[in-house]
Design a protein around this motif. Sequence first.
Motif, PDB file in Angstrom:
ATOM      1  N   ILE A 117       0.652  -1.216   0.066  1.00 19.67           N
ATOM      2  CA  ILE A 117      -0.161  -0.097  -0.064  1.00 19.67           C
ATOM      3  C   ILE A 117       0.751   1.282   0.107  1.00 19.67           C
ATOM      4  O   ILE A 117       2.001   1.548   0.848  1.00 19.67           O
ATOM      5  CB  ILE A 117      -1.063   0.247   1.331  1.00 19.67           C
ATOM      6  N   ASP A 118       0.704   2.067  -0.852  1.00 15.94           N
ATOM      7  CA  ASP A 118       1.619   3.366  -0.970  1.00 15.94           C
ATOM      8  C   ASP A 118       1.578   4.099   0.027  1.00 15.94           C
ATOM      9  O   ASP A 118       2.329   4.686   0.581  1.00 15.94           O
ATOM     10  CB  ASP A 118       1.106   4.020  -2.337  1.00 15.94           C
ATOM     11  N   VAL A 119       0.326   4.599   0.381  1.00 13.20           N
ATOM     12  CA  VAL A 119       0.181   5.546   1.584  1.00 13.20           C
ATOM     13  C   VAL A 119      -1.112   4.909   2.684  1.00 13.20           C
ATOM     14  O   VAL A 119      -2.171   4.752   2.225  1.00 13.20           O
ATOM     15  CB  VAL A 119      -0.211   6.763   1.164  1.00 13.20           C
ATOM     16  N   MET A 120      -0.723   5.073   3.721  1.00 14.05           N
ATOM     17  CA  MET A 120      -1.734   4.736   4.822  1.00 14.05           C
ATOM     18  C   MET A 120      -1.853   5.898   5.624  1.00 14.05           C
ATOM     19  O   MET A 120      -1.072   6.830   5.996  1.00 14.05           O
ATOM     20  CB  MET A 120      -1.171   3.575   5.843  1.00 14.05           C
ATOM     21  N   GLY A 121      -3.280   6.149   6.005  1.00 10.67           N
ATOM     22  CA  GLY A 121      -3.519   7.448   6.448  1.00 10.67           C
ATOM     23  C   GLY A 121      -4.562   7.159   7.652  1.00 10.67           C
ATOM     24  O   GLY A 121      -5.424   6.311   7.948  1.00 10.67           O
ATOM     25  N   TRP A 122      -4.728   8.341   8.603  1.00 10.80           N
ATOM     26  CA  TRP A 122      -5.737   8.106   9.597  1.00 10.80           C
ATOM     27  C   TRP A 122      -6.530   9.939   9.419  1.00 10.80           C
ATOM     28  O   TRP A 122      -5.608  10.726   9.229  1.00 10.80           O
ATOM     29  CB  TRP A 122      -5.226   8.301  10.974  1.00 10.80           C
ATOM     30  N   GLN A 180     -16.333  18.974   8.585  1.00 13.43           N
ATOM     31  CA  GLN A 180     -15.556  17.840   7.645  1.00 13.43           C
ATOM     32  C   GLN A 180     -14.717  16.965   7.973  1.00 13.43           C
ATOM     33  O   GLN A 180     -13.963  17.320   9.022  1.00 13.43           O
ATOM     34  CB  GLN A 180     -15.201  18.520   6.238  1.00 13.43           C
ATOM     35  N   ARG A 181     -14.461  15.993   7.290  1.00 10.76           N
ATOM     36  CA  ARG A 181     -13.344  14.953   7.564  1.00 10.76           C
ATOM     37  C   ARG A 181     -11.996  15.603   7.257  1.00 10.76           C
ATOM     38  O   ARG A 181     -12.044  16.181   6.332  1.00 10.76           O
ATOM     39  CB  ARG A 181     -13.572  13.667   6.919  1.00 10.76           C
ATOM     40  N   GLU A 182     -10.994  15.477   8.157  1.00 16.43           N
ATOM     41  CA  GLU A 182      -9.784  16.189   7.975  1.00 16.43           C
ATOM     42  C   GLU A 182      -8.752  14.901   8.228  1.00 16.43           C
ATOM     43  O   GLU A 182      -8.689  14.137   8.831  1.00 16.43           O
ATOM     44  CB  GLU A 182      -9.659  17.253   8.899  1.00 16.43           C
ATOM     45  N   LEU A 183      -7.569  15.383   7.481  1.00 13.93           N
ATOM     46  CA  LEU A 183      -6.440  14.562   7.470  1.00 13.93           C
ATOM     47  C   LEU A 183      -6.060  14.624   8.848  1.00 13.93           C
ATOM     48  O   LEU A 183      -5.726  15.918   9.324  1.00 13.93           O
ATOM     49  CB  LEU A 183      -5.509  15.027   6.480  1.00 13.93           C
ATOM     50  N   VAL A 184      -5.319  13.440   9.460  1.00 12.47           N
ATOM     51  CA  VAL A 184      -4.731  13.527  10.579  1.00 12.47           C
ATOM     52  C   VAL A 184      -3.116  13.277  10.509  1.00 12.47           C
ATOM     53  O   VAL A 184      -2.258  13.929  11.007  1.00 12.47           O
ATOM     54  CB  VAL A 184      -5.208  12.677  11.794  1.00 12.47           C
ATOM     55  N   ALA A 185      -3.045  12.113   9.855  1.00 17.91           N
ATOM     56  CA  ALA A 185      -1.403  11.677   9.582  1.00 17.91           C
ATOM     57  C   ALA A 185      -1.517  10.845   8.394  1.00 17.91           C
ATOM     58  O   ALA A 185      -2.519   9.980   8.187  1.00 17.91           O
ATOM     59  CB  ALA A 185      -1.008  10.989  10.771  1.00 17.91           C
ATOM     60  N   GLN A 186      -0.252  10.770   7.915  1.00 17.76           N
ATOM     61  CA  GLN A 186      -0.200   9.867   6.723  1.00 17.76           C
ATOM     62  C   GLN A 186       1.292   9.149   6.917  1.00 17.76           C
ATOM     63  O   GLN A 186       2.040   9.953   7.347  1.00 17.76           O
ATOM     64  CB  GLN A 186      -0.254  10.610   5.355  1.00 17.76           C
TER      65      GLN A 186
END
Length: 120
Positions: free
Chosen positions: A30-35, A43-49
């Motif tokens: 998997i190229d990128v995993m994120g939370w 809205q949904r927001e990025l926490v960490a990748q």
Amino acid sequence: VQLQASGGGLVQAGGSLRLSCAVSESIWRIDVMGWYRQAPGKQRELVAQITSGDETKYADSVKGRFTISRDNAENTVPLEINNLKPEDTAVYYCNAGFGCAHYECFTQYWGQGTLVTVSS
């Protein structure tokens, strides 16, 4: 790809939690995993990748408090959360991305969320 997030709960401000995302296949593929997270009414927001090369990216609001990692042996992606704040209250989702460039991915998979509630 199936993703299963766990580890949420109710915690007091200043406390810690360890979220985990169990992945149905080998995460080295998997190229990128994120939370990501979604607070009530927001809205949904990025926490960490984290990339397959272990490069990481964090939202400014969580830098120094959150740590994302990859456990290729267990096919899990933990998210260590320290010094929790009431504004961290949200449903946290894990995400798997393929066909990525600069953390933007053509194909993405989402798991169900796990609720984190931080009391003041």
